[in-house]
Design a protein around this motif. Structure first.
Motif, mmCIF file in Angstrom:
data_model
loop_
_atom_site.group_PDB
_atom_site.id
_atom_site.type_symbol
_atom_site.label_atom_id
_atom_site.label_comp_id
_atom_site.label_asym_id
_atom_site.label_seq_id
_atom_site.Cartn_x
_atom_site.Cartn_y
_atom_site.Cartn_z
ATOM 1 N N ASP A 91 -37.886 78.378 78.715
ATOM 2 C CA ASP A 91 -38.715 77.668 79.100
ATOM 3 C C ASP A 91 -38.320 76.049 78.843
ATOM 4 O OD1 ASP A 91 -40.234 79.579 80.139
ATOM 5 O OD2 ASP A 91 -41.937 79.440 78.867
ATOM 6 N N LEU A 92 -37.803 76.014 77.823
ATOM 7 C CA LEU A 92 -37.368 74.678 77.172
ATOM 8 C C LEU A 92 -36.115 74.039 77.718
ATOM 9 C CD1 LEU A 92 -38.366 74.936 73.349
ATOM 10 C CD2 LEU A 92 -39.694 74.110 75.228
ATOM 11 N N LEU B 298 -36.803 68.996 73.767
ATOM 12 C CA LEU B 298 -37.137 70.160 72.974
ATOM 13 C C LEU B 298 -35.931 71.006 72.937
ATOM 14 C CD1 LEU B 298 -40.956 70.696 72.988
ATOM 15 C CD2 LEU B 298 -39.646 68.895 71.596
ATOM 16 N N HIS C 21 -41.395 73.727 87.423
ATOM 17 C CA HIS C 21 -40.980 72.366 86.762
ATOM 18 C C HIS C 21 -41.565 71.352 87.500
ATOM 19 C CE1 HIS C 21 -38.139 71.739 90.037
ATOM 20 N NE2 HIS C 21 -38.410 70.262 89.733
ATOM 21 N N GLU D 161 -45.026 70.783 85.861
ATOM 22 C CA GLU D 161 -44.948 70.106 84.616
ATOM 23 C C GLU D 161 -44.769 68.392 85.092
ATOM 24 O OE1 GLU D 161 -42.822 71.554 81.288
ATOM 25 O OE2 GLU D 161 -42.779 73.570 82.150
ATOM 26 N N THR E 214 -37.682 69.112 82.853
ATOM 27 C CA THR E 214 -39.012 68.691 82.570
ATOM 28 C C THR E 214 -38.793 67.765 81.194
ATOM 29 O OG1 THR E 214 -39.863 70.442 81.253
ATOM 30 C CG2 THR E 214 -39.973 70.560 83.543
ATOM 31 N N ARG F 215 -39.863 68.844 78.562
ATOM 32 C CA ARG F 215 -39.582 69.764 77.212
ATOM 33 C C ARG F 215 -38.329 70.079 77.256
ATOM 34 N NH1 ARG F 215 -43.040 75.127 77.732
ATOM 35 N NH2 ARG F 215 -42.432 75.062 79.832
ATOM 36 N N TYR G 137 -47.319 75.680 82.335
ATOM 37 C CA TYR G 137 -47.378 74.725 81.426
ATOM 38 C C TYR G 137 -47.577 73.155 82.127
ATOM 39 C CZ TYR G 137 -46.248 71.945 77.177
ATOM 40 O OH TYR G 137 -46.583 71.220 76.293
ATOM 41 N N PRO G 138 -48.564 72.538 81.550
ATOM 42 C CA PRO G 138 -49.426 72.993 80.102
ATOM 43 C C PRO G 138 -50.280 74.154 80.554
ATOM 44 C CG PRO G 138 -50.308 70.811 81.089
ATOM 45 C CD PRO G 138 -48.879 71.165 81.932
#
Length: 301
Positions: A272-273, A283, A50, A53, A278, A280, A73-74
């Motif tokens: 992951d979301l 989302l 995290h 990110e 983060t 994200r 990620y990214p």
């Protein structure tokens, strides 16, 4: 030395000292400690996915010289050299990278190894977001340490707007009682102090185990049946967790009289979301809000 050269030398030293002072950057990390740099960080080691990110969001992705496993990620983060994982760090490799800033996951990394890094006087920034507001705050702080305030501000402002929009949209929806399942054996959940409990609240949900201790309490099946949640939510495999089995909610179908089962309100959200603090997470929150709205739509007339 003549008087004039001495004056010039003193003036140069004064300007140099003033420049150094002007470039000094200082923030307070999530442990409450001050983190001070003489100049914007150029070589950063990230010790949590995290964190990686957050550094990219703050505009510092190109300056990360080392990261731990699952910093994916990214996508360009996958090419960053690895320095271990959240349980064990390659201290020799980290030191060889000559970082001028190490960003640490306070409760994830091995603290004994972190203490050894501290002894080397490498600046450490501890990241442990507990509330949704801590995510944009951390991005802004990292941006300050990087000297990338403009990019960091854009990312933090976007996250704040996304969460505020969700709060406003779902503020007056009928509440939905929610059991968030972290793991199935042993059966584990989250209490009201966890950031995901706040995400549930944003969506108009109520964490049925908010009053328990500790942060991630172990509970019994009987406790869940007694709470009789209207919805059960868990994380599903994302890109990070594709090689690892995450808990399934199918076992709850053994109790068809439980409201969540009777109405088919068993929801999985990309881990992951929903599991990473983060940008994200906005989302993941949006996905959860849609699931809880589906639960509302399945109520008997």
């Amino acid at each position: 030395m003549s008087l004039l050269p001495r004056v010039v030398l003193l003036c140069c030293l004064a300007v140099s000292a003033g420049t150094s002072h002007a470039e000094t950057l200082s923030v307070t990390d999530d442990s409450g400690a001050a983190v001070t740099l003489a100049a914007p960080a150029q070589r950063i080691v990230s010790l949590a996915p995290h964190v990686t990110e957050l550094l990219y969001a703050a505009g510092g992705g190109a300056r990360i010289v080392g990261a731990v496993s699952y910093s994916d990620y990214p996508p360009q983060a996958k090419s960053i050299p690895r320095v271990g994982d959240n349980k064990s760090l390659d201290l020799e490799r980290i030191v060889a990278m000559k970082p001028d800033l190490i960003v640490v996951w306070r409760h994830g990394n091995a603290m004994r190894q972190i203490d050894r890094l501290r002894e080397l006087h490498i600046p450490l920034f501890f990241s442990e977001p507990h509330k949704l507001q801590d995510i944009p705050a951390t991005i802004d702080k990292l941006g300050h340490l990087l000297g990338t305030e403009q990019q960091a501000s854009a990312a933090s402002s976007a996250f704040r707007r996304d969460i505020a929009s969700l709060r406003a949209h779902y503020a007056n929806r009928p509440p939905v009682s929610v059991f968030y399942q972290v793991w199935d054996d042993p059966l584990m959940t989250l209490n009201g102090e966890h950031i995901l409990s706040e995400v549930i609240e944003v969506c108009g949900g109520k964490n049925v185990f908010a009053d328990l201790k500790p942060l991630v309490p172990t509970i019994s099946t009987e406790a869940v049946l007694a709470a009789n949640p209207e919805a059960i939510v868990t994380a599903t495999p994302g890109a990070t967790n594709s090689e690892h089995a995450l808990p399934s909610l199918d076992t709850w179908r053994k109790w068809p009289s439980m409201t969540a089962v009777a109405r088919n309100n068993l929801f999985g959200i990309d881990g992951d979301l929903i599991n990473r603090p983060t940008p994200r997470l906005a989302l993941g929150a949006a996905a959860l809000c849609e699931d809880l709205d589906a639960a509302r739509s399945r109520r008997p007339n």
